[in-house]
Design a protein around this motif. Structure first.
Motif, mmCIF file in Angstrom:
data_model
loop_
_atom_site.group_PDB
_atom_site.id
_atom_site.type_symbol
_atom_site.label_atom_id
_atom_site.label_comp_id
_atom_site.label_asym_id
_atom_site.label_seq_id
_atom_site.Cartn_x
_atom_site.Cartn_y
_atom_site.Cartn_z
ATOM 1 N N GLN A 97 0.812 -1.213 0.000
ATOM 2 C CA GLN A 97 0.000 0.000 0.000
ATOM 3 C C GLN A 97 0.851 1.271 0.000
ATOM 4 O OE1 GLN A 97 -3.249 -0.401 -0.319
ATOM 5 N NE2 GLN A 97 -3.760 1.773 -0.407
ATOM 6 N N PHE A 98 1.910 1.286 0.812
ATOM 7 C CA PHE A 98 2.752 2.478 0.878
ATOM 8 C C PHE A 98 3.401 2.755 -0.472
ATOM 9 C CE2 PHE A 98 6.794 4.621 1.392
ATOM 10 C CZ PHE A 98 6.436 5.738 2.156
ATOM 11 N N GLU A 99 4.002 1.725 -1.067
ATOM 12 C CA GLU A 99 4.677 1.908 -2.355
ATOM 13 C C GLU A 99 3.681 2.371 -3.419
ATOM 14 O OE1 GLU A 99 7.699 1.988 -2.995
ATOM 15 O OE2 GLU A 99 8.802 0.738 -1.580
ATOM 16 N N PHE A 100 2.487 1.770 -3.415
ATOM 17 C CA PHE A 100 1.491 2.117 -4.420
ATOM 18 C C PHE A 100 1.071 3.583 -4.293
ATOM 19 C CE2 PHE A 100 -2.802 2.574 -6.047
ATOM 20 C CZ PHE A 100 -2.677 2.025 -7.308
ATOM 21 N N GLU A 101 0.744 4.020 -3.069
ATOM 22 C CA GLU A 101 0.308 5.399 -2.874
ATOM 23 C C GLU A 101 1.446 6.381 -3.114
ATOM 24 O OE1 GLU A 101 -2.176 6.340 0.453
ATOM 25 O OE2 GLU A 101 -2.925 4.283 0.618
#
Length: 236
Positions: A211-215
């Protein structure tokens, strides 16, 4: 799935029921185990009954993607375009996290259904509605790519050595030897591989796309799109 089969015997079969049952079955057993025969068994009908509603397995998969699209929140009315795009992308990602089978199915589709075209058209509408030019929006859609579906197409696939559930199946000593070889042969890649810990529970598929990398990447793109729009950027 027993209750589903019992309900199917009482309610006439239609396309929506077939697709909903296929999605439920794929959620439970995985896309590899989904077949027309097994789906018919779960619905309590003969396989030929399914072909009245979907022509073949590929059309079934296309329809399952359409069902996924229906779960994605529509654009928020009157919201600033950046917020509207971000919210819709993250809604798509939540849908993919609910349905682990969805990413590989989306990646292998060769038919663009009206539902998928409508989903893409909605993104174009959010950008154009925010004042971005047709020229910039064309390039923005290419840059956004698979992220409109809530996942990032990774450069590297780290699924090797994992079982069907995504858990490590390779012995520790083998992984250690491979890590030592990588550190010696590809020191720069090894340094960045150790630089961050990823939340495996929020990864869609395999790789570093948590989630962090995607956002992080999504926000970089949206900020870049906004800057180009403010500069009246053109490709000509």
């Amino acid at each position: 799935m027993t209750q589903l089969a019992e309900a199917a015997r009482r309610v006439p079969l239609n396309r929506d029921r077939v697709l909903e049952a296929a999605v439920t079955l794929a959620d439970e057993v995985g896309i590899e185990s989904l077949s027309m025969r097994r789906l018919a068994q779960e619905l309590g009908v003969v396989p030929m009954a399914l072909y009245k509603h979907v022509a073949n397995k590929e059309e079934l998969l296309d329809g399952m993607v359409d069902t996924l699209v229906s779960e994605i929140d529509p654009p928020v009315p009157d919201a600033p375009w950046k917020s509207a795009v971000r919210l819709r992308v993250l809604s798509a990602r939540r849908a993919l996290l609910r349905h682990p089978w969805a990413r590989p199915v989306i990646e292998t589709r060769t038919t663009t259904t009206p539902a998928v075209l409508g989903y893409m058209d909605g993104f174009v509408g959010m950008f154009l509605g925010g004042g971005l030019s047709v020229d910039l929006t064309h390039h923005v859609m290419h840059a956004l790519g698979s992220r409109m579906w809530g996942f990032t197409q990774e450069v590297f696939d780290d699924s090797a050595g994992r079982d069907a559930g995504g858990q490590q199946s390779m012995p520790v000593e083998v992984r250690t030897a491979m890590a030592m070889q990588m550190a010696e042969s590809y020191p720069n890649l090894f340094r960045i591989a150790l630089a961050a810990a990823h939340d495996d529970e929020s990864v869609v598929g395999s790789g570093c796309d948590d989630q962090f990398e995607f956002e992080f990447v999504l926000d970089l793109l949206l900020d870049g799109f906004e800057r180009l729009h403010e500069q009246d950027w053109t490709s000509r």
